[in-house]
Design a protein around this motif. Structure first.
Motif, PDB file in Angstrom:
ATOM      1  N   SER A 168     -64.377  -7.420 -41.788  1.00 35.99           N
ATOM      2  CA  SER A 168     -64.422  -8.881 -41.708  1.00 35.99           C
ATOM      3  C   SER A 168     -63.906  -9.364 -40.361  1.00 35.99           C
ATOM      4  CB  SER A 168     -63.599  -9.504 -42.842  1.00 35.99           C
ATOM      5  OG  SER A 168     -64.158  -9.167 -44.089  1.00 35.99           O
ATOM      6  N   THR A 169     -62.862  -8.710 -39.857  1.00 35.73           N
ATOM      7  CA  THR A 169     -62.293  -9.089 -38.564  1.00 35.73           C
ATOM      8  C   THR A 169     -63.320  -8.893 -37.454  1.00 35.73           C
ATOM      9  OG1 THR A 169     -60.071  -8.467 -39.295  1.00 35.73           O
ATOM     10  CG2 THR A 169     -60.432  -8.652 -36.915  1.00 35.73           C
ATOM     11  N   LEU A 170     -63.992  -7.735 -37.459  1.00 36.72           N
ATOM     12  CA  LEU A 170     -65.008  -7.451 -36.448  1.00 36.72           C
ATOM     13  C   LEU A 170     -66.180  -8.412 -36.583  1.00 36.72           C
ATOM     14  CD1 LEU A 170     -65.708  -5.525 -34.122  1.00 36.72           C
ATOM     15  CD2 LEU A 170     -66.862  -4.055 -35.784  1.00 36.72           C
ATOM     16  N   ALA A 171     -66.562  -8.712 -37.816  1.00 40.26           N
ATOM     17  CA  ALA A 171     -67.682  -9.626 -38.037  1.00 40.26           C
ATOM     18  C   ALA A 171     -67.361 -11.036 -37.543  1.00 40.26           C
ATOM     19  CB  ALA A 171     -68.038  -9.665 -39.520  1.00 40.26           C
ATOM     20  N   SER A 172     -66.096 -11.436 -37.631  1.00 39.28           N
ATOM     21  CA  SER A 172     -65.717 -12.779 -37.176  1.00 39.28           C
ATOM     22  C   SER A 172     -65.944 -12.937 -35.671  1.00 39.28           C
ATOM     23  CB  SER A 172     -64.251 -13.063 -37.509  1.00 39.28           C
ATOM     24  OG  SER A 172     -63.387 -12.270 -36.712  1.00 39.28           O
ATOM     25  N   LEU A 173     -65.980 -11.804 -34.942  1.00 37.23           N
ATOM     26  CA  LEU A 173     -66.221 -11.869 -33.501  1.00 37.23           C
ATOM     27  C   LEU A 173     -67.631 -12.352 -33.171  1.00 37.23           C
ATOM     28  CD1 LEU A 173     -64.496  -8.569 -32.273  1.00 37.23           C
ATOM     29  CD2 LEU A 173     -63.600 -10.901 -32.172  1.00 37.23           C
ATOM     30  N   LEU A 174     -68.541 -12.260 -34.139  1.00 33.77           N
ATOM     31  CA  LEU A 174     -69.896 -12.761 -33.909  1.00 33.77           C
ATOM     32  C   LEU A 174     -69.899 -14.273 -33.695  1.00 33.77           C
ATOM     33  CD1 LEU A 174     -71.833 -10.665 -36.579  1.00 33.77           C
ATOM     34  CD2 LEU A 174     -71.958 -10.416 -34.086  1.00 33.77           C
ATOM     35  N   THR A 175     -68.847 -14.938 -34.183  1.00 35.54           N
ATOM     36  CA  THR A 175     -68.689 -16.368 -33.933  1.00 35.54           C
ATOM     37  C   THR A 175     -67.744 -16.625 -32.766  1.00 35.54           C
ATOM     38  OG1 THR A 175     -69.106 -16.925 -36.241  1.00 35.54           O
ATOM     39  CG2 THR A 175     -67.936 -18.563 -34.921  1.00 35.54           C
ATOM     40  N   SER A 176     -66.633 -15.894 -32.713  1.00 35.03           N
ATOM     41  CA  SER A 176     -65.619 -16.176 -31.695  1.00 35.03           C
ATOM     42  C   SER A 176     -66.050 -15.735 -30.295  1.00 35.03           C
ATOM     43  CB  SER A 176     -64.292 -15.507 -32.063  1.00 35.03           C
ATOM     44  OG  SER A 176     -64.433 -14.107 -32.110  1.00 35.03           O
ATOM     45  N   ILE A 177     -66.789 -14.628 -30.181  1.00 38.02           N
ATOM     46  CA  ILE A 177     -67.231 -14.170 -28.861  1.00 38.02           C
ATOM     47  C   ILE A 177     -68.146 -15.191 -28.181  1.00 38.02           C
ATOM     48  CG2 ILE A 177     -68.782 -12.501 -27.731  1.00 38.02           C
ATOM     49  CD1 ILE A 177     -67.358 -10.290 -29.155  1.00 38.02           C
ATOM     50  N   PRO A 178     -69.174 -15.719 -28.885  1.00 39.16           N
ATOM     51  CA  PRO A 178     -69.978 -16.756 -28.221  1.00 39.16           C
ATOM     52  C   PRO A 178     -69.161 -17.969 -27.788  1.00 39.16           C
ATOM     53  CG  PRO A 178     -71.118 -15.966 -30.164  1.00 39.16           C
ATOM     54  CD  PRO A 178     -69.738 -15.365 -30.189  1.00 39.16           C
ATOM     55  N   LEU A 179     -68.175 -18.369 -28.597  1.00 35.53           N
ATOM     56  CA  LEU A 179     -67.358 -19.528 -28.235  1.00 35.53           C
ATOM     57  C   LEU A 179     -66.514 -19.236 -27.003  1.00 35.53           C
ATOM     58  CD1 LEU A 179     -66.196 -20.798 -31.746  1.00 35.53           C
ATOM     59  CD2 LEU A 179     -67.919 -21.816 -30.251  1.00 35.53           C
ATOM     60  N   LEU A 180     -65.935 -18.041 -26.934  1.00 36.91           N
ATOM     61  CA  LEU A 180     -65.134 -17.667 -25.768  1.00 36.91           C
ATOM     62  C   LEU A 180     -66.007 -17.575 -24.515  1.00 36.91           C
ATOM     63  CD1 LEU A 180     -62.792 -14.963 -27.351  1.00 36.91           C
ATOM     64  CD2 LEU A 180     -62.084 -17.178 -26.424  1.00 36.91           C
ATOM     65  N   CYS A 181     -67.194 -16.977 -24.665  1.00 33.53           N
ATOM     66  CA  CYS A 181     -68.119 -16.884 -23.530  1.00 33.53           C
ATOM     67  C   CYS A 181     -68.592 -18.268 -23.116  1.00 33.53           C
ATOM     68  CB  CYS A 181     -69.325 -16.019 -23.900  1.00 33.53           C
ATOM     69  SG  CYS A 181     -68.957 -14.273 -23.997  1.00 33.53           S
ATOM     70  N   PHE A 182     -68.830 -19.101 -24.102  1.00 32.29           N
ATOM     71  CA  PHE A 182     -69.207 -20.489 -23.852  1.00 32.29           C
ATOM     72  C   PHE A 182     -68.167 -21.127 -22.928  1.00 32.29           C
ATOM     73  CE2 PHE A 182     -70.778 -24.524 -26.265  1.00 32.29           C
ATOM     74  CZ  PHE A 182     -70.739 -25.253 -25.096  1.00 32.29           C
ATOM     75  N   GLY A 183     -66.909 -21.009 -23.316  1.00 30.94           N
ATOM     76  CA  GLY A 183     -65.844 -21.611 -22.525  1.00 30.94           C
ATOM     77  C   GLY A 183     -65.736 -21.013 -21.141  1.00 30.94           C
ATOM     78  N   PHE A 184     -65.726 -19.680 -21.052  1.00 31.34           N
ATOM     79  CA  PHE A 184     -65.539 -19.009 -19.768  1.00 31.34           C
ATOM     80  C   PHE A 184     -66.691 -19.292 -18.807  1.00 31.34           C
ATOM     81  CE2 PHE A 184     -66.074 -15.223 -17.049  1.00 31.34           C
ATOM     82  CZ  PHE A 184     -64.866 -15.281 -16.372  1.00 31.34           C
ATOM     83  N   CYS A 185     -67.922 -19.187 -19.286  1.00 32.34           N
ATOM     84  CA  CYS A 185     -69.095 -19.353 -18.414  1.00 32.34           C
ATOM     85  C   CYS A 185     -69.290 -20.795 -17.989  1.00 32.34           C
ATOM     86  CB  CYS A 185     -70.342 -18.821 -19.107  1.00 32.34           C
ATOM     87  SG  CYS A 185     -70.344 -17.021 -19.307  1.00 32.34           S
ATOM     88  N   SER A 186     -68.758 -21.742 -18.764  1.00 34.41           N
ATOM     89  CA  SER A 186     -68.838 -23.152 -18.359  1.00 34.41           C
ATOM     90  C   SER A 186     -68.181 -23.382 -17.001  1.00 34.41           C
ATOM     91  CB  SER A 186     -68.169 -24.049 -19.407  1.00 34.41           C
ATOM     92  OG  SER A 186     -68.874 -24.029 -20.618  1.00 34.41           O
ATOM     93  N   LEU A 187     -67.191 -22.526 -16.669  1.00 37.00           N
ATOM     94  CA  LEU A 187     -66.478 -22.665 -15.401  1.00 37.00           C
ATOM     95  C   LEU A 187     -67.404 -22.492 -14.204  1.00 37.00           C
ATOM     96  CD1 LEU A 187     -63.306 -20.577 -16.321  1.00 37.00           C
ATOM     97  CD2 LEU A 187     -63.420 -23.062 -16.111  1.00 37.00           C
ATOM     98  N   PHE A 188     -68.495 -21.752 -14.387  1.00 36.54           N
ATOM     99  CA  PHE A 188     -69.381 -21.430 -13.267  1.00 36.54           C
ATOM    100  C   PHE A 188     -70.618 -22.317 -13.197  1.00 36.54           C
ATOM    101  CE2 PHE A 188     -67.126 -17.623 -14.635  1.00 36.54           C
ATOM    102  CZ  PHE A 188     -66.492 -17.249 -13.457  1.00 36.54           C
ATOM    103  N   ALA A 189     -70.765 -23.214 -14.180  1.00 41.06           N
ATOM    104  CA  ALA A 189     -71.979 -24.029 -14.236  1.00 41.06           C
ATOM    105  C   ALA A 189     -72.116 -24.934 -13.015  1.00 41.06           C
ATOM    106  CB  ALA A 189     -71.989 -24.865 -15.519  1.00 41.06           C
TER     107      ALA A 189
END
Length: 395
Positions: free
Chosen positions: A41-62
């Motif tokens: 379940s913990t690993l599966a939750s990363l399917l939601t949290s990873i996109p959100l973290l990438c969303f935040g990080f990559c926004s810095l370069f937009a």
């Protein structure tokens, strides 16, 4: 002859449709994913949290990308990336592979989202509130469709969750050709803004940090109740099926707030009032869950209306504060980058506190307190600013 305004409007809507299904389509088929791939379940939750973290990080370069290349080309390219990564899920054979697609989808969303704010500032400067309403509503519709249809699609497409997830690449297939047309028809307009502007983030601007803090806490609130609402309902003694229904109702309840926000702002343009109104709606929803045995459907409607309105305002406020399309992109990039990073860790904090304390009630207390902090920050960032949107003063 193509009507450019209509072309740009439809392009904005189709782009917004692509910004949520890659994340939200996972939850309806999560049980099948964990069973077939052997994910915890913990690993599966990363399917939601990873996109959100990438969303935040990559926004810095937009903003930097938009300064170096034509922003419409960048938007087109990354919408295509979202579509390709989504389609590649049809070949999933391991949890790592699926997590990589989640990372790529999150990165694409992180670049496209703030640039769309700059796009609105550039081409619809007098109708920013209306365009943000359409933009927000389109995102909610995309998310709602993916939540509601992924399971039926799974059954229709050879009973495969891989096919159900990959289906949503069709949204990119529809959007990219339209954005090629936007690129073709944008040259004459963008020439007005061709002068070089500083694309760096407003890291030394106190107002930008206040706005970022506001967006961060709004995002945390939104993703905390979005992730845990069904579980909270189950803890109160309702069935899992009813908990899922409550979550769906909360999502649908966002639509009136996002769709009607432009009209509400024309009637009463005070951002301060609507920040207070929508936040109190969230606080009331959380309080009903915490202190009463009233059907959770009422709470879910309050949470949906409040959450939808607040998220729409977080998209509008950076445009209010910006004086140019480039500045709108950089302010949006900064607020969304940090905001979504905070939003990604929020559900983990709630889960940890629930495991440690054995109940969701203390976490609801915490979220209610955060709601009041959001109101205080909202009042601070809306101190007299004579920016006008659609001919109305911002208050």
């Amino acid at each position: 002859m193509i009507n450019r305004n209509k072309l740009f409007l439809f392009a904005l809507i189709l782009a917004a449709f692509n910004l949520r299904p890659g994340i939200t389509s996972v939850s309806p088929v999560l049980h099948g994913i964990t069973k077939e791939l052997g994910m915890s379940s913990t690993l599966a939750s990363l399917l939601t949290s990873i996109p959100l973290l990438c969303f935040g990080f990559c926004s810095l370069f937009a903003g930097r990308l938009a300064n170096r290349y034509q922003s419409e080309k960048i938007i087109t390219f990354f919408i295509a990336c979202i579509g390709i990564a989504t389609f590649l899920r049809v070949f999933t054979n391991s949890s790592i592979y699926l997590l990589i697609t989640a990372l790529l989808i999150g990165a694409g969303i992180g670049i496209v989202s703030p640039l769309l704010s700059g796009f609105i500032k550039s081409y619809f400067p007098e109708k920013a509130a209306s365009m943000i309403g359409i933009y927000s509503t389109s995102m909610v519709v995309g998310a709602s469709l993916s939540i509601g249809l992924t399971t039926p699609l799974q059954h229709w497409l050879n009973n495969s969750w891989k096919n159900g997830l990959a289906f949503w690449s069709i949204l990119s297939l529809l959007a990219v050709p339209l954005w090629f047309m936007v690129i073709k028809h944008s040259h004459t307009h963008t020439s007005k803004f061709s002068q070089k502007r500083n694309a760096s983030l407003p890291l030394k601007n106190k107002k930008a940090w206040l706005l970022t803090s506001f967006v961060g806490l709004v995002t945390l609130l939104f993703y905390c109740f979005a992730a845990w609402l069904p579980a909270i309902v189950e803890e109160k003694g309702w069935t899992p099926a009813f908990g899922g229904l409550v979550g769906t109702i909360s999502m649908i309840a966002q639509l009136p707030a996002t769709l009607l926000l432009p009209s509400l702002l024309r009637v009463l343009p005070s951002r301060r009032f609507w920040i207070t109104f929508f936040t109190f709606s969230v606080i009331i929803g959380l309080s009903l869950l915490c202190f009463t045995n009233l059907t959770p459907i009422v709470s879910s409607i309050c949470l949906g209306i409040g959450g939808g309105g607040l998220v729409s305002l977080t998209l509008l406020l950076p445009i209010d504060k910006a004086s140019s399309p480039m500045e709108a992109s950089t302010w949006s990039a900064m607020t969304q980058a940090i905001g979504y990073m905070i939003g990604a860790v929020g559900p983990f904090i709630i889960g940890f506190l629930h495991d440690y304390l054995g109940s969701f009630v203390p976490t609801l207390y915490l979220l209610i307190i955060i709601g009041f902090i959001v109101i205080l920050l909202g009042w601070k960032i809306t101190k007299p600013d004579n920016v006008k949107v659609e001919g109305l003063p911002v208050k």
